[in-house]
Design a protein around this motif. Sequence first.
Motif, PDB file in Angstrom:
ATOM      1  N   THR A 265      19.838 -37.731  29.052  1.00 36.16           N
ATOM      2  CA  THR A 265      18.626 -38.314  28.660  1.00 36.16           C
ATOM      3  C   THR A 265      18.801 -39.504  27.742  1.00 36.16           C
ATOM      4  O   THR A 265      18.056 -40.633  27.739  1.00 36.16           O
ATOM      5  N   ALA A 266      19.946 -39.471  26.939  1.00 39.39           N
ATOM      6  CA  ALA A 266      20.152 -40.298  25.968  1.00 39.39           C
ATOM      7  C   ALA A 266      20.700 -41.523  26.800  1.00 39.39           C
ATOM      8  O   ALA A 266      20.600 -42.700  26.400  1.00 39.39           O
ATOM      9  N   GLN A 273      16.456 -41.458  19.526  1.00 43.44           N
ATOM     10  CA  GLN A 273      17.740 -40.838  18.957  1.00 43.44           C
ATOM     11  C   GLN A 273      17.273 -39.342  19.113  1.00 43.44           C
ATOM     12  O   GLN A 273      16.251 -38.870  18.719  1.00 43.44           O
ATOM     13  N   ILE A 274      18.299 -38.510  19.531  1.00 45.24           N
ATOM     14  CA  ILE A 274      18.103 -37.069  19.784  1.00 45.24           C
ATOM     15  C   ILE A 274      19.267 -36.146  18.926  1.00 45.24           C
ATOM     16  O   ILE A 274      20.521 -36.499  19.332  1.00 45.24           O
ATOM     17  N   THR A 275      18.833 -35.380  18.257  1.00 42.34           N
ATOM     18  CA  THR A 275      19.632 -34.419  17.658  1.00 42.34           C
ATOM     19  C   THR A 275      19.833 -32.988  18.154  1.00 42.34           C
ATOM     20  O   THR A 275      18.670 -32.506  18.249  1.00 42.34           O
ATOM     21  N   PHE A 276      20.561 -32.513  18.433  1.00 43.73           N
ATOM     22  CA  PHE A 276      20.730 -31.076  19.073  1.00 43.73           C
ATOM     23  C   PHE A 276      21.813 -30.365  18.461  1.00 43.73           C
ATOM     24  O   PHE A 276      22.896 -30.407  17.846  1.00 43.73           O
ATOM     25  N   VAL A 277      21.133 -28.991  18.104  1.00 41.92           N
ATOM     26  CA  VAL A 277      21.710 -28.047  17.479  1.00 41.92           C
ATOM     27  C   VAL A 277      21.896 -26.769  18.400  1.00 41.92           C
ATOM     28  O   VAL A 277      20.897 -26.043  18.688  1.00 41.92           O
ATOM     29  N   LEU A 392      20.185 -50.618  30.697  1.00 41.43           N
ATOM     30  CA  LEU A 392      21.190 -49.814  31.475  1.00 41.43           C
ATOM     31  C   LEU A 392      22.595 -49.699  31.099  1.00 41.43           C
ATOM     32  O   LEU A 392      23.256 -48.680  30.992  1.00 41.43           O
ATOM     33  N   GLU A 393      23.053 -51.050  31.229  1.00 45.60           N
ATOM     34  CA  GLU A 393      24.514 -51.040  30.947  1.00 45.60           C
ATOM     35  C   GLU A 393      24.899 -50.552  29.638  1.00 45.60           C
ATOM     36  O   GLU A 393      25.896 -50.004  29.388  1.00 45.60           O
ATOM     37  N   ALA A 394      23.917 -51.007  28.508  1.00 47.94           N
ATOM     38  CA  ALA A 394      24.053 -50.663  27.347  1.00 47.94           C
ATOM     39  C   ALA A 394      24.190 -48.903  27.001  1.00 47.94           C
ATOM     40  O   ALA A 394      25.225 -48.357  26.444  1.00 47.94           O
ATOM     41  N   GLY A 395      23.207 -48.520  27.618  1.00 49.90           N
ATOM     42  CA  GLY A 395      23.352 -46.941  27.595  1.00 49.90           C
ATOM     43  C   GLY A 395      24.310 -46.345  28.181  1.00 49.90           C
ATOM     44  O   GLY A 395      25.212 -45.344  27.628  1.00 49.90           O
ATOM     45  N   VAL A 447      14.257 -39.559  33.793  1.00 49.12           N
ATOM     46  CA  VAL A 447      14.502 -37.885  33.558  1.00 49.12           C
ATOM     47  C   VAL A 447      15.580 -37.812  34.232  1.00 49.12           C
ATOM     48  O   VAL A 447      15.711 -37.922  35.430  1.00 49.12           O
ATOM     49  N   PRO A 448      16.674 -37.081  33.696  1.00 48.20           N
ATOM     50  CA  PRO A 448      17.844 -36.443  34.474  1.00 48.20           C
ATOM     51  C   PRO A 448      17.443 -35.685  35.697  1.00 48.20           C
ATOM     52  O   PRO A 448      16.709 -34.636  35.193  1.00 48.20           O
ATOM     53  N   LEU A 449      18.034 -35.632  36.700  1.00 46.38           N
ATOM     54  CA  LEU A 449      17.948 -34.534  37.887  1.00 46.38           C
ATOM     55  C   LEU A 449      19.263 -33.871  37.904  1.00 46.38           C
ATOM     56  O   LEU A 449      19.973 -34.372  38.341  1.00 46.38           O
TER      57      LEU A 449
END
Length: 585
Positions: A265-266, A273-277, A392-395, A447-449
């Motif tokens: 997704t990132a 910006q996504i923070t995951f715990v 897209l390339e930056a990601g 959205v990732p599949l």
Amino acid sequence: MAARKKKAKARVGSKRAGPKKAGRKKAGAKKGTARKRARRGLSAQEMAKSQREISVAEFFAKNRHLLGYDNPSKALLTAVREAVDNALDACEEGGILPDIDVVIEQVKAGSGARGGQAAEETKRKARKARGGPAGTADRYRVIVQDNGPGIVRAQVTKIFGKLLYGSKFHRLRMSRGQQGIGISAAGLYGQLTTGKPVRVTTRASRRKPALRLDIVIDTQKNNPKVLRESETREFAHPTGTRIELELEGRYAKGPRGVFEYLHQTALANPHAQITFVAPGGTEKHTFTRAVKDLPEQPREIQPHPYGIELGTLIKMLSTSGSRRVTSFLQSEFSRVSSKVAGAMVDEAEINGAKGPKRVTRDEAERLYTAMNTVRVMAPPTDCLAPIGDETLEAGLRKEVEADFYTSVTRSPAVYRGNPFQIEVALAYGGGLGADASARLYRFANRVPLLYQQGACAMTKAASSISWRSYDLAQPRGGLPVGPLAILVHIASVWVPFTSESKEAVAAYDEIHKEIRLALQECGRRLGLFLRKRKRLAEAGRKTDYITTYLPPIAEALKDLLHLSDSQAGRVSKVLGETLRKSRTS
């Protein structure tokens, strides 16, 4: 005297036995009637008594596998995905750079209560009796919080407590959600597996406190029920929404886990910006923002004449407020000018001044045929928001370590009247595995599949490319082998998923063709890079030969020809230049 007593007892015993025999006779008669009814079948009146309406919530409660809740690890991932997708959509529509927090906590059912522990033990025994492992699922609390614009009170209960309710189903513009099922289905799954409501905390104005509601779904009526409602000042952002739900699931790492979903997704949303715990709180990861510009907001468009169906056209005619058929065509469809509308009614042999509501079914069918016959411009593409080559390339550079990157954004195309756009990016070398098949990242509207890769049009198109033409090894009918990452993204107003769980894209010919063309363009660039690198490697190898063997050759010539040191040096220099020229010629 004794004989009289015996006779009296016998009479009493016979009286007591009498009702029992009569009861047995009645039961036997009922069974016989039931058998006769079973043999002759039920009447229409008897069948009518057992028929009743089924609500959509009831249907999905029994068929939750259709929505992606068919195993514990996938159920946890699906719930997180629906909440994060909604958060990203809300932030982008509100013009806010997304800051999203995702926390997963493992909880114990009925902690501190004997009844809860007993219930959990009963469930474990039931799983074992069914032949499954006793610990196939655990209980988790999923918390997703965003800094979006929040939700007004009147809409909170409907969004989270009613299936098939949303703002995206009827509009033609690119968005992550489409059906109005996702987040309410996640709450329904949690309600079914844990009995707990979904807790929503939302603030739509920085001047007001946040609202907190505990919501469940009445599955018989597909309506929300509010169990508890309160206000709170404890909220991390000026506006935004926080969702908490408990569900049965399994947290797993790997290519189909929550962490991989957030990682991808990132990759496709570098502005977020996504923070995951992770469960236990020991693992915390922040996917930092790579760009500080929001994607352009897509515009809503009218349906295209080539994408409409006859039944839909008849319904639109019957509910239209237009006075003329020609004005109806111009106002209800995209790319239909007065000239095109006139050509359609002429082709259908209909009076263009006739009111739409007065059009008969036969006239509607002729009009439908004419709409698909008359030439109409392709639909506008400002309803799409592709990621773009540079973004897209930056990601990809931020998330994948490689030696070579390239990306392509195709021009918009159309399937069934719906505009769509294909984007492809490749990364090669670096830290990617050299001996495994290429890593394929699939995205639909950012959205990732992660599931059903083999059934997806993207996989089929990537496997149909002859990667050997680009100097890559490839098994027959499979993905190439080597240190390669392939990213394919489809942006569309209506992505044709193969099921409600939104895990694979249907292989329409137009979509398959566009993916192939984008992959081939990226493949050609990769082929040029690999061939150039091979030439440079060969040149370096020859340079090493010259450096290694030239001094001994010069020394041998000096001995054979009795040359002085200065003459031997000049000969060595001339030989070196001659060999280098022959290598580059």
